[in-house]
Design a protein around this motif. Structure first.
Motif, PDB file in Angstrom:
ATOM      1  N   UNK A   8       0.884  -1.167   0.000  1.00  0.00           N
ATOM      2  CA  UNK A   8       0.000   0.000   0.000  1.00  0.00           C
ATOM      3  C   UNK A   8       0.926   1.223   0.000  1.00  0.00           C
ATOM      4  N   UNK A   9       1.082   1.891  -1.169  1.00  0.00           N
ATOM      5  CA  UNK A   9       2.079   2.962  -1.251  1.00  0.00           C
ATOM      6  C   UNK A   9       1.699   4.192  -0.436  1.00  0.00           C
ATOM      7  N   UNK A  10       0.424   4.315  -0.090  1.00  0.00           N
ATOM      8  CA  UNK A  10      -0.006   5.453   0.726  1.00  0.00           C
ATOM      9  C   UNK A  10       0.382   5.212   2.195  1.00  0.00           C
ATOM     10  N   UNK A  11       0.190   3.981   2.652  1.00  0.00           N
ATOM     11  CA  UNK A  11       0.520   3.663   4.047  1.00  0.00           C
ATOM     12  C   UNK A  11       2.031   3.620   4.285  1.00  0.00           C
ATOM     13  N   UNK A  12       2.784   3.217   3.252  1.00  0.00           N
ATOM     14  CA  UNK A  12       4.230   3.027   3.401  1.00  0.00           C
ATOM     15  C   UNK A  12       4.940   4.350   3.702  1.00  0.00           C
ATOM     16  N   UNK A  13       5.802   4.323   4.737  1.00  0.00           N
ATOM     17  CA  UNK A  13       6.580   5.507   5.089  1.00  0.00           C
ATOM     18  C   UNK A  13       8.064   5.337   4.787  1.00  0.00           C
ATOM     19  N   UNK A  59       2.094  -1.525   8.617  1.00  0.00           N
ATOM     20  CA  UNK A  59       1.184  -2.555   8.080  1.00  0.00           C
ATOM     21  C   UNK A  59       0.846  -2.249   6.609  1.00  0.00           C
ATOM     22  N   UNK A  60       1.885  -1.882   5.852  1.00  0.00           N
ATOM     23  CA  UNK A  60       1.674  -1.473   4.461  1.00  0.00           C
ATOM     24  C   UNK A  60       1.876  -2.630   3.488  1.00  0.00           C
ATOM     25  N   UNK A  61       2.377  -3.753   4.016  1.00  0.00           N
ATOM     26  CA  UNK A  61       2.706  -4.874   3.139  1.00  0.00           C
ATOM     27  C   UNK A  61       1.768  -6.039   3.445  1.00  0.00           C
TER      28      UNK A  61
ATOM     29  N   UNK B 325       0.965  11.608  -1.170  1.00  0.00           N
ATOM     30  CA  UNK B 325       0.647  10.464  -0.309  1.00  0.00           C
ATOM     31  C   UNK B 325       1.659   9.336  -0.440  1.00  0.00           C
ATOM     32  N   UNK B 326       2.170   9.140  -1.663  1.00  0.00           N
ATOM     33  CA  UNK B 326       3.062   8.013  -1.913  1.00  0.00           C
ATOM     34  C   UNK B 326       4.494   8.530  -2.026  1.00  0.00           C
ATOM     35  N   UNK B 327       5.398   7.927  -1.274  1.00  0.00           N
ATOM     36  CA  UNK B 327       6.787   8.384  -1.211  1.00  0.00           C
ATOM     37  C   UNK B 327       7.460   8.561  -2.561  1.00  0.00           C
ATOM     38  N   UNK B 328       7.431   7.529  -3.411  1.00  0.00           N
ATOM     39  CA  UNK B 328       8.141   7.641  -4.692  1.00  0.00           C
ATOM     40  C   UNK B 328       7.637   8.802  -5.555  1.00  0.00           C
ATOM     41  N   UNK B 329       6.345   9.122  -5.467  1.00  0.00           N
ATOM     42  CA  UNK B 329       5.778  10.226  -6.250  1.00  0.00           C
ATOM     43  C   UNK B 329       6.165  11.559  -5.621  1.00  0.00           C
ATOM     44  N   UNK B 330       5.964  11.669  -4.293  1.00  0.00           N
ATOM     45  CA  UNK B 330       6.269  12.918  -3.591  1.00  0.00           C
ATOM     46  C   UNK B 330       7.739  13.283  -3.734  1.00  0.00           C
ATOM     47  N   UNK B 331       8.620  12.299  -3.563  1.00  0.00           N
ATOM     48  CA  UNK B 331      10.060  12.566  -3.607  1.00  0.00           C
ATOM     49  C   UNK B 331      10.593  12.533  -5.030  1.00  0.00           C
ATOM     50  N   UNK B 332      10.129  11.539  -5.803  1.00  0.00           N
ATOM     51  CA  UNK B 332      10.676  11.317  -7.140  1.00  0.00           C
ATOM     52  C   UNK B 332      10.355  12.421  -8.131  1.00  0.00           C
ATOM     53  N   UNK B 333       9.109  12.915  -8.120  1.00  0.00           N
ATOM     54  CA  UNK B 333       8.753  13.945  -9.100  1.00  0.00           C
ATOM     55  C   UNK B 333       9.499  15.250  -8.816  1.00  0.00           C
ATOM     56  N   UNK B 361      10.161   5.745 -10.435  1.00  0.00           N
ATOM     57  CA  UNK B 361       8.865   6.246  -9.945  1.00  0.00           C
ATOM     58  C   UNK B 361       7.671   5.632 -10.689  1.00  0.00           C
ATOM     59  N   UNK B 362       7.911   5.168 -11.928  1.00  0.00           N
ATOM     60  CA  UNK B 362       6.793   4.654 -12.733  1.00  0.00           C
ATOM     61  C   UNK B 362       6.135   3.446 -12.067  1.00  0.00           C
ATOM     62  N   UNK B 363       4.813   3.512 -11.948  1.00  0.00           N
ATOM     63  CA  UNK B 363       4.058   2.389 -11.406  1.00  0.00           C
ATOM     64  C   UNK B 363       4.134   2.250  -9.894  1.00  0.00           C
ATOM     65  N   UNK B 364       4.630   3.266  -9.206  1.00  0.00           N
ATOM     66  CA  UNK B 364       4.853   3.124  -7.765  1.00  0.00           C
ATOM     67  C   UNK B 364       3.842   3.888  -6.908  1.00  0.00           C
ATOM     68  N   UNK B 365       2.825   4.442  -7.506  1.00  0.00           N
ATOM     69  CA  UNK B 365       1.859   5.210  -6.722  1.00  0.00           C
ATOM     70  C   UNK B 365       0.510   4.514  -6.641  1.00  0.00           C
ATOM     71  N   UNK B 366      -0.392   5.095  -5.839  1.00  0.00           N
ATOM     72  CA  UNK B 366      -1.753   4.581  -5.756  1.00  0.00           C
ATOM     73  C   UNK B 366      -2.518   4.935  -7.033  1.00  0.00           C
TER      74      UNK B 366
END
Lengths: 73, 410
Positions: A8-13, A59-61, B325-333, B361-366
């Motif tokens: 869950x990429x949103x939950x993952x920190x 709990x992101x995985x 919300x998603x690390x790879x998007x927030x940081x990568x872009x 970053x491709x394919x790594x977001x919600x």
């Protein structure tokens, strides 16, 4: 049934524990977020996968049974 | 055709102008009576899903998903679904959905009604951006003219590049932030209020309204075998008459440019598919979803602007528009934008890292925001490779950024 890791990429920190526990299928990107191999997990590696799932602080995985989604991609 | 009222069905539009056939020269919206005179009465919903499936219509919001398959997936759910019209059009270079809603609102409303009837919805929610004041007024007036057996609701969604993504849209309607959620569950199975939700782009529904009337055979009489029909294109940049055009799918890029009166100055490259799309110099490229048309945005970039600076500015815009919300998007872009800015100013050659980041970053977001942004950056680096060398060698560019690629609406 073959098992897959789903993140869950949103939950993952980006704590990165999963990559330490399951380097066979999880590596970290340049910012420390996990890149999860989408191939199914052979039974021999399933125990490693379970540990990575259990130790994720967010709990992101999850370990899921492969399924196809109708009507969407 | 299942039902027929006393009024004779209008003749199906012959030319390429199908959706825009009834557009008034004065730009005012087509009223209900005028609309019915032009297109005939709306035909009942029975068999609609089969006919839309047979037509081969694909979603015109950028995803290109087969509309018939989506209708079937929603209709097959046990709970009563919502129908949601997506008219938010968050991409700054896109204006076709707003043009459609402003000029021929009843065509979109007919499509929404017939689709809602086919899947068993009793409530239709029309979503437009908060800033779209004129479209909101036109739609409110159009709804007041109609006597449909559904509950219509007009909703304003916060402006933003990702707020029109379907899960972000449903979040906003549910009273939460207009940010994407993780899929599954997909909207067709669990969306607004946990009910199945049919989310369709405004243009897609306008096509549905015509397929309901004239059938799949008529729809397929234009376009290609795999991508039938017409599509709306928002064309901007170095052409004499920028604007919204209806084209037959498969039309070569140069045909579209000719329709717009030809180039207004020398063109260097074309952006096809908007800020999730790619750059090309092939003027004979046939415009289809599979060739990257996406939500129908085409920009003709003139030679006399700095392509790298334009691209870097849009990359920064896309980074800022990340939901975060998603690390790879927030940081990568943000990293991609920074690397492009360095290249554009000729300060530092970060091309190898840019390539790696785009891949990471491709394919790594919600949602598909990081994928689209990565595609845009990767394509710019490939297309403007020679310009990049020049920038690094001379630390400057002959042209300044003229702001051809628009970073915010209006």
């Amino acid at each position: 049934m073959s098992k897959l890791l789903r993140l869950d990429p949103i939950a993952c920190d980006g704590h990165g524990l999963c990559a330490e526990l399951f380097p066979e299928r999880i590596r970290l990107d340049d910012w420390g977020f996990p890149i999860v191999d989408q191939r199914s997990i052979p039974p021999a590696l399933e125990e490693h996968a379970r540990r990575a799932v259990a130790d994720c602080p967010k709990i992101a995985l999850r370990l899921v049974t492969a399924r196809t989604v109708p009507g969407e991609r | 055709m299942t039902t027929r009222t006393t009024a004779a069905p209008a003749e199906a539009p012959h030319g390429v102008a199908r959706l825009l056939a009834g557009m008034r020269d004065d730009g005012r919206p087509v009223g209900l009576q005028e609309h019915l005179g032009l297109h005939g009465p709306l035909v009942g919903g029975s068999g609609l899903i089969e006919r839309v499936t047979a037509s081969g219509l694909r979603g015109r919001g950028g995803g290109g998903f087969p509309t018939g398959t989506k209708l079937r997936a929603v209709a097959d759910q046990r709970k009563r679904p919502f129908t949601v019209v997506n008219g938010t059009e968050g991409e700054p270079a896109s204006r076709k959905d707003k043009a459609l809603l402003r000029t021929v609102p009843h065509l979109v409303l007919d499509g929404a009604l017939t689709a809602a009837t086919a899947v068993g919805s009793r409530e239709i929610i029309i979503c437009i951006a908060r800033s779209a004041a004129r479209e909101r007024a036109v739609l409110a007036a159009a709804l007041a003219e109609r006597r449909d057996k559904v509950h219509w609701r007009l909703a304003s969604i916060p402006d933003g590049f990702v707020s029109g993504e379907e899960t972000a849209l449903l979040s906003a309607l549910g009273g939460r932030a207009a940010k994407p959620t993780v899929k599954p569950p997909y909207p067709f199975e669990r969306g607004l209020d946990n009910a199945p939700s049919l989310v369709q782009n405004a243009e897609t529904l306008a096509h549905v309204a015509l397929i309901a009337r004239h059938g799949p055979g008529w729809f397929r009489s234009l376009g290609t075998e795999t991508e039938p029909g017409t599509a709306l294109v928002s064309l901007s940049g170095a052409v004499r008459r920028p604007g919204v055009y209806e084209i037959e799918l498969g039309t070569p890029l140069q045909g579209l440019i000719a329709q717009a009166g030809g180039p207004s100055e020398q063109i260097d490259a074309y952006l096809v598919g908007g800020y999730f799309g790619g750059w090309t110099r092939e003027a004979d490229l046939r415009l289809t979803a599979s060739s990257g048309l996406g939500a129908g945005v085409v920009v003709a970039l003139p030679t006399a602007t700095c392509a790298l600076a334009e691209t870097a500015r849009i990359a920064r815009y896309l980074a800022n528009e990340s939901a975060g919300q998603c690390g790879p998007c927030a940081r990568g872009l943000a990293a991609l934008a920074g690397g492009l800015e360095q290249l554009a100013s000729g300060k530092y050659d970060d091309r190898s890292r840019l390539a790696r980041w785009a891949q990471q970053v491709a394919g790594r977001g919600a949602c598909h925001h990081p994928d689209g942004a990565a595609r845009f950056v990767t394509s710019a680096l490939a297309t403007f490779a020679a310009e990049t060398d020049t920038h690094l060698k001379h630390r400057r560019c002959r042209h300044r950024d003229r702001g051809v690629l628009r970073a915010a609406g209006a």
